[in-house]
Write a protein that holds these residues in place. Structure first.
Motif, short mmCIF file in Angstrom:
data_model
loop_
_atom_site.label_atom_id
_atom_site.label_comp_id
_atom_site.label_asym_id
_atom_site.label_seq_id
_atom_site.Cartn_x
_atom_site.Cartn_y
_atom_site.Cartn_z
N GLN B 117 171.29 24.45 -67.69
CA GLN B 117 172.38 24.91 -66.83
C GLN B 117 173.56 23.94 -66.90
O GLN B 117 174.71 24.35 -66.99
CB GLN B 117 171.90 24.97 -65.38
N LEU B 118 173.23 22.66 -66.85
CA LEU B 118 174.30 21.66 -66.88
C LEU B 118 175.05 21.71 -68.20
O LEU B 118 176.27 21.54 -68.25
CB LEU B 118 173.72 20.25 -66.64
N ASN B 120 175.21 24.48 -70.15
CA ASN B 120 175.87 25.79 -70.16
C ASN B 120 177.17 25.80 -69.36
O ASN B 120 178.14 26.46 -69.73
CB ASN B 120 174.89 26.81 -69.56
N ASP B 121 177.17 25.06 -68.25
CA ASP B 121 178.36 25.05 -67.38
C ASP B 121 179.32 23.92 -67.73
O ASP B 121 180.24 23.64 -66.96
CB ASP B 121 177.93 24.96 -65.92
N VAL B 123 178.91 20.74 -67.71
CA VAL B 123 178.86 19.54 -66.87
C VAL B 123 178.59 18.29 -67.72
O VAL B 123 179.12 17.23 -67.44
CB VAL B 123 177.78 19.68 -65.77
N GLN B 403 167.70 28.60 -65.97
CA GLN B 403 167.01 28.97 -64.73
C GLN B 403 165.55 28.48 -64.74
O GLN B 403 164.69 29.08 -64.10
CB GLN B 403 167.05 30.49 -64.50
N PHE B 443 169.68 36.31 -68.36
CA PHE B 443 170.27 35.16 -69.06
C PHE B 443 170.10 35.19 -70.58
O PHE B 443 170.81 34.51 -71.29
CB PHE B 443 169.71 33.85 -68.50
#
Lengths: 305, 445
Positions: B117-118, B120-121, B123, B403, B443
């Motif tokens: 997630q980090l 993907n976004d 971060v 996720q 996803f």
């Protein structure tokens, strides 16, 4: 002309006085609520920028209300928790209030009964987790003394929620008692005198004088109690999800809405869905509060007019 | 009186002017100095003694993070490393909130589950080439696997976690057992025999307890069994769940055998092992210092560690990892990576790194760099950690899937439903798979 001008001046002055409060509400209430509504229509996870989050329309609302088993379980558990803790709690509190009202040194009793209210919920959760401990807890020792089989208070799927509710009632009853005592002391003595002249028994006095006169108190306690109970989080988290010795209570058996929202937003990285859930919770609380206000609006002296 | 009234404003004005002058000069001089110093914020999840160091009296016996940071700052006077400590369970929340507010830390400790997630976004910043090659060449395979997302390396692994069977030697001896169980059937049998009940049926001492209470605690040991049996957690393309297979059901049935035979129940808690109320448990590597503290002088005579009993002749150990990564939004990325390089990759004369030394000596966890694994025999070859290190040889890292935490939570809740007997193993796993497939569809299409 002069009158209009004076009125206009007064209006402006009025709004100027209101301005700080209006600005405060706009910043801390209106804007966040509007943002929440917007976020609930997106797939935002709080990690990336909000403007890049995909817009998903009503899909969170549809999913929560039709397909999300955990949200459904959390709504059901919260209804049971709220009704149970508020109404059973009020009945217990009224009994205690009636008793304390007639006892000497009522200030001392009020202090004792109020003490758990000021104890932090996490501490209450810890203490009661110890009381409920399956092998070393007081409660099972007590059951053993009277020859009853010990129970898995917090690990059992059936008992976990009721056990937490008992703790919540214990922790919150003091505040309710204090409000009831205040309500009881506001009932004019002449009503009791009149009832006694008419030959009323203590039960009749309670049923036909005390209880109707306490309607505003009951309304206040129901509304504030239910609003609070709908948002319960810390006690369930500390006793059954994150804080128990074993932490194996099936989540579905104890999941409440606020906990679901927290888990959804911060553990499952779904701020959008959690916000939609929060707004659903808001609508439910709002409707229930309106219904309660309507049902219990008339009470006290007003009921006799 | 009049004079006094006049004197008060005069005094205040003078005082204000002095304050202003002082503030301005401090601002100009101090501000100038501060502006030259680059401030790198590192958010960590370690506790007080891990930050402050361990003292015996006034003497520092084990360095904390603070002392390492001080050492760095001495050689880099232009950089200030600010340590922000956040409890583990709040780490991701705090990071999310700070990130949303644009005030995220410069260096982030990343649990692999959050990694995809980090990434993907946006971060996480891409790991510089030299550091990425260093990870690929000098770290154990399970850690390299753990730090990978979409074929790239996204952080420097600093801790790798896995599981072993921790047992109470005295309890086993009392019951006439000469050693820990080697197979799962032996575990069930011994667990049932070690369980002691009171007359009313309540358990006084559990033969076995599962680690429980959060998703990894429940899912990792299950994954170990599943993989040992040849099953899979998710399809390789992450498009569907694969654990509701016959192997998956068999793995859950193996866990349930411990409940059915009376070796454990849902009230059994690994946290009661130090009180002598649990004889065997599947535990992670980070529990060593708590056990040492709890048993004191009796520690070595009481605590035994063995591989998780094999279910199918071979034991597979589920592993997870933590990485050190830099925030892509950081304004001091270069300084942050320089510090990360100094701390995790620059070898000391004995071939270890500062991070490895810190992990082995202070935290008590397993550093995944090969040089660190061999360079701390005293800490890593001891009674407790030795088995965990050996088991890394056949450990398999959990998949880094988008996720990942949510998916694991779903499986956790359903496994617990089965533990409680509210669902059959097949039903619990099918229900979990149905919910997880929906997440994966969202996803991975």
């Amino acid at each position: 002309m002069a009158l209009v001008s004076k009125q206009a001046r007064q209006t402006v002055t009025g709004y100027l006085f209101l301005a700080p409060a209006l600005i405060f509400y706009a910043i801390f209430l209106v804007i966040p609520v509007a943002m929440s509504v917007y976020i609930s229509f997106t797939n935002w996870n709080m990690l990336g920028p909000l403007e890049r989050a995909r817009r998903v329309g009503f899909s969170h609302y549809v999913y929560l209300l039709t397909a999300d088993e955990m949200f459904a379980a959390s709504l059901k558990n919260t209804v049971i928790y709220a009704l149970g803790t508020v109404f059973v709690g009020m009945a217990v509190a009224l009994g205690i209030a009636l008793l304390i009202n007639q006892l000497r040194a009522s200030a001392l009793w009020r202090f004792l009964i109020f003490a758990p209210v000021v104890t932090p919920a996490i501490a209450v959760g810890r203490i009661w987790s110890g009381i409920y401990h399956p092998s070393g807890g007081y409660l099972n020792e007590l059951l053993r003394l009277v020859g009853l089989p010990p129970q898995q208070w917090l690990s059992s799927a059936e008992l976990a929620l009721p056990s937490i509710m008992i703790t919540a009632i214990w922790a919150g009853v003091g505040a309710t008692v204090i409000v009831f005592i205040a309500g009881l002391r506001n009932v004019p003595a002449q009503y009791y005198d009149a009832a006694r002249i008419d030959g009323a028994s203590p039960w009749h006095e309670f049923w036909y004088v005390t209880l109707p006169m306490l309607r505003p108190t009951v309304l206040f306690l129901s509304v504030t109690g239910l609003i609070g109970a709908w948002q319960v989080f810390d006690l369930v988290y500390s006793m059954a999800i994150g804080g128990t010795e074993s932490g194996t209570t099936p989540a579905r058996a104890v999941m409440v809405v606020a906990l679901y929202l927290y888990m959804t937003a911060f553990r499952n990285l779904r701020a959008g869905r959690a916000t939609a859930g929060a707004l659903i919770l808001f609508v439910i609380i709002f409707v229930i509060t309106l219904v309660l206000l309507r049902v219990l609006r008339r009470g006290g002296l007003e009921a006799y007019e | 009186m009049l004079q006094r009234r006049r004197a008060i404003p005069g005094t205040w004005v003078r005082f204000g002017v002095v304050l202003l002058v002082v503030a301005l000069s401090v601002g100009l001089i101090g501000g100038g100095a501060l502006a030259a110093k680059k401030r790198v914020v590192w958010q960590v999840h370690w506790s007080d003694f891990q930050i402050e160091g361990i003292y015996k009296g006034d003497k520092l016996v084990t360095r904390g993070l603070k002392q390492w940071v001080e050492e760095y700052q001495k050689s880099h006077p232009d950089v200030e490393i600010v340590l922000q400590t956040v409890p583990m369970e709040e780490y991701l929340n705090k990071l999310m909130v700070a990130q949303a507010a644009g005030t995220g830390p410069d260096i982030i400790s990343v649990l692999n589950t959050w990694g995809p997630q980090l990434v993907n976004d946006g971060v996480l910043d891409r790991v510089p080439g030299d550091l990425a090659s260093d990870v690929k060449n000098n770290f154990i395979p399970v850690a390299v696997e753990g730090a990978g997302v979409d074929g790239g390396i996204w952080g420097i692994p600093f801790e790798v976690g896995n599981y072993a069977l921790v047992y109470n030697k005295k309890h086993l001896q009392e019951a006439g057992f000469s050693g820990p169980p080697k197979t799962w059937d032996e575990l069930v049998d011994m667990g049932a025999k070690l369980t002691r009940r009171k007359k009313d049926g309540t358990v006084e001492r559990y033969g076995f307890a599962f680690l429980a209470g959060w998703e990894s605690a429940v899912v990792h040991p299950y994954l170990g069994l599943l993989w040992s049996l040849g099953g899979e957690y998710l399809a390789p393309d992450f498009k569907r769940a694969a654990f509701n297979s016959p192997e998956g059901v068999k793995a859950l049935e193996a866990e349930l055998a411990l409940f059915k035979k009376g070796a454990t129940d849902v009230s059994a808690s690994v946290w009661e092992f130090p009180q002598g109320r649990v004889s065997m448990m599947i535990m992670a590597s980070w529990y060593e210092s708590s056990l040492k503290q709890a048993f004191g002088a009796d520690y070595e005579a009481t605590v035994g560690v063995a591989p998780v009993p094999a279910i199918n002749g071979r034991s597979v150990n589920a592993a997870y990892s933590w990485w050190m990564s830099v925030n892509a939004q950081s304004k001091v990325k270069k300084e942050a990576w320089d510090f990360v390089r100094w701390f995790t990759a620059q070898p000391l004369p004995d071939g270890t790194t500062r991070m490895g030394t810190y992990q082995a000596e202070n935290i008590g966890s397993i550093p995944p760099r090969k040089g660190d694994l061999s360079g701390h025999p005293e800490q890593l070859n001891d009674l407790y950690t030795k088995v965990f290190v050996q088991e890394l040889a056949h450990a398999r890292h959990e998949p880094n899937v988008l996720q990942g935490a949510e998916i694991k939570s779903v499986l956790w809740h359903e496994i617990v439903e089965a533990w409680h007997g509210r669902k059959s193993p097949q039903q619990a796993l099918d229900d979990a798979a149905r919910q997880i497939n929906q997440i994966l569809k969202e996803f991975y299409g």
